[in-house]
Design an enzyme around this catalytic site. Structure first.
Site, PDB file in Angstrom:
ATOM      1  CG  HIS A 172      -1.956  -1.082   1.167  1.00 37.46           C
ATOM      2  ND1 HIS A 172      -2.929  -1.209   2.124  1.00 37.46           N
ATOM      3  CD2 HIS A 172      -2.193  -2.063   0.268  1.00 37.46           C
ATOM      4  CE1 HIS A 172      -3.720  -2.221   1.821  1.00 37.46           C
ATOM      5  NE2 HIS A 172      -3.293  -2.760   0.700  1.00 37.46           N
TER       6      HIS A 172
ATOM      7  CB  CYS B  51      -1.970   1.230   6.292  1.00 38.79           C
ATOM      8  SG  CYS B  51      -1.449   0.409   4.756  1.00 38.79           S
TER       9      CYS B  51
ATOM     10  CB  CYS C 151      -6.507  -0.321   4.780  1.00 40.23           C
ATOM     11  SG  CYS C 151      -4.843  -1.018   4.911  1.00 40.23           S
TER      12      CYS C 151
ATOM     13  CD  GLU D  63      -1.569   4.207   3.732  1.00 42.16           C
ATOM     14  OE1 GLU D  63      -2.629   4.829   3.853  1.00 42.16           O
ATOM     15  OE2 GLU D  63      -1.446   3.217   2.971  1.00 42.16           O
TER      16      GLU D  63
ATOM     17  CB  SER E 228      -8.924   7.198   5.295  1.00 43.35           C
ATOM     18  OG  SER E 228      -9.011   6.713   6.609  1.00 43.35           O
TER      19      SER E 228
END
Length: 189
Positions: free
Chosen positions: A92, A121, A118, A94, A116
């Site tokens: 992802h 993360c 998940c 992040e 935002s």
């Protein structure tokens, strides 16, 4: 060494794009501390959205992230979602930025994420000890902000209109990838 982005340089879209696309380890050759200190939270979010655009352009999920040192505002790590590009379910935005930053003390850093986080993360952000997270889109996805706050992470929402539009377009074009990125191929039962 004279850098291109210094105290006299304008913080422009071109400068932010160069920062987004240049390898993190090479950024000190591009910009000096005086330039880094002038970068606002909105500028950092713009870099995260440019990274999200990079992922989208590569056929992936448009989520980007940037990690900065809170004192110097230097970029320590950045990345974008590569679920599709690398065929990996947990690359992802992040996690890519955290991987890019490496083994550092995250307690004096801020993570800027274009969407935002998940639950995975958000858990990683808490486990790594981030002091602060700035979220660029809670319109298309939200829910982990309260979780992060409950764990002592400072969370700010700084929505970026371009990032919101990009993710909405992606979700409309590729709903199956959006679902896979958030819930996996099998989804939640």
């Amino acid at each position: 060494m004279e850098t291109l982005l210094n105290a006299n340089a304008e913080v422009s879209e071109a400068a932010l794009s160069a920062m987004a696309h240049m390898p993190t380890a090479s950024l000190p050759a591009l910009m000096d501390d005086s330039f880094a200190k002038r970068l606002s939270d909105a500028d950092m979010m713009r870099i995260a959205v440019l990274l999200a655009q990079k992922s989208y352009d590569e056929g992936g999920c448009p989520i980007g992230a940037v990690i900065i040192d809170n004192a110097t505002r230097r970029i320590l790590g950045k990345g974008h979602n590569t679920l599709v590009q690398e065929n990996h379910p947990y690359h992802h935005g992040e996690t890519s930025a955290i991987r890019d930053a490496g083994r550092i003390d995250f307690s004096c850093t801020t993570l800027f994420t274009s969407l935002s986080p998940c639950e995975i993360c958000a858990t990683l952000v808490h486990m790594r000890g981030f002091a602060r997270v700035v979220v660029g889109d809670v319109t298309n996805a939200s829910g982990t902000e309260a979780l992060l706050r409950s764990k002592g992470v400072e969370v700010e929402v700084l929505e970026d209109a371009r990032g919101i539009e990009l993710y909405a377009r992606f979700r409309a074009e590729k709903p199956e990838l959006d679902f896979e990125d958030w819930q996996g191929l099998g989804g939640r039962k």
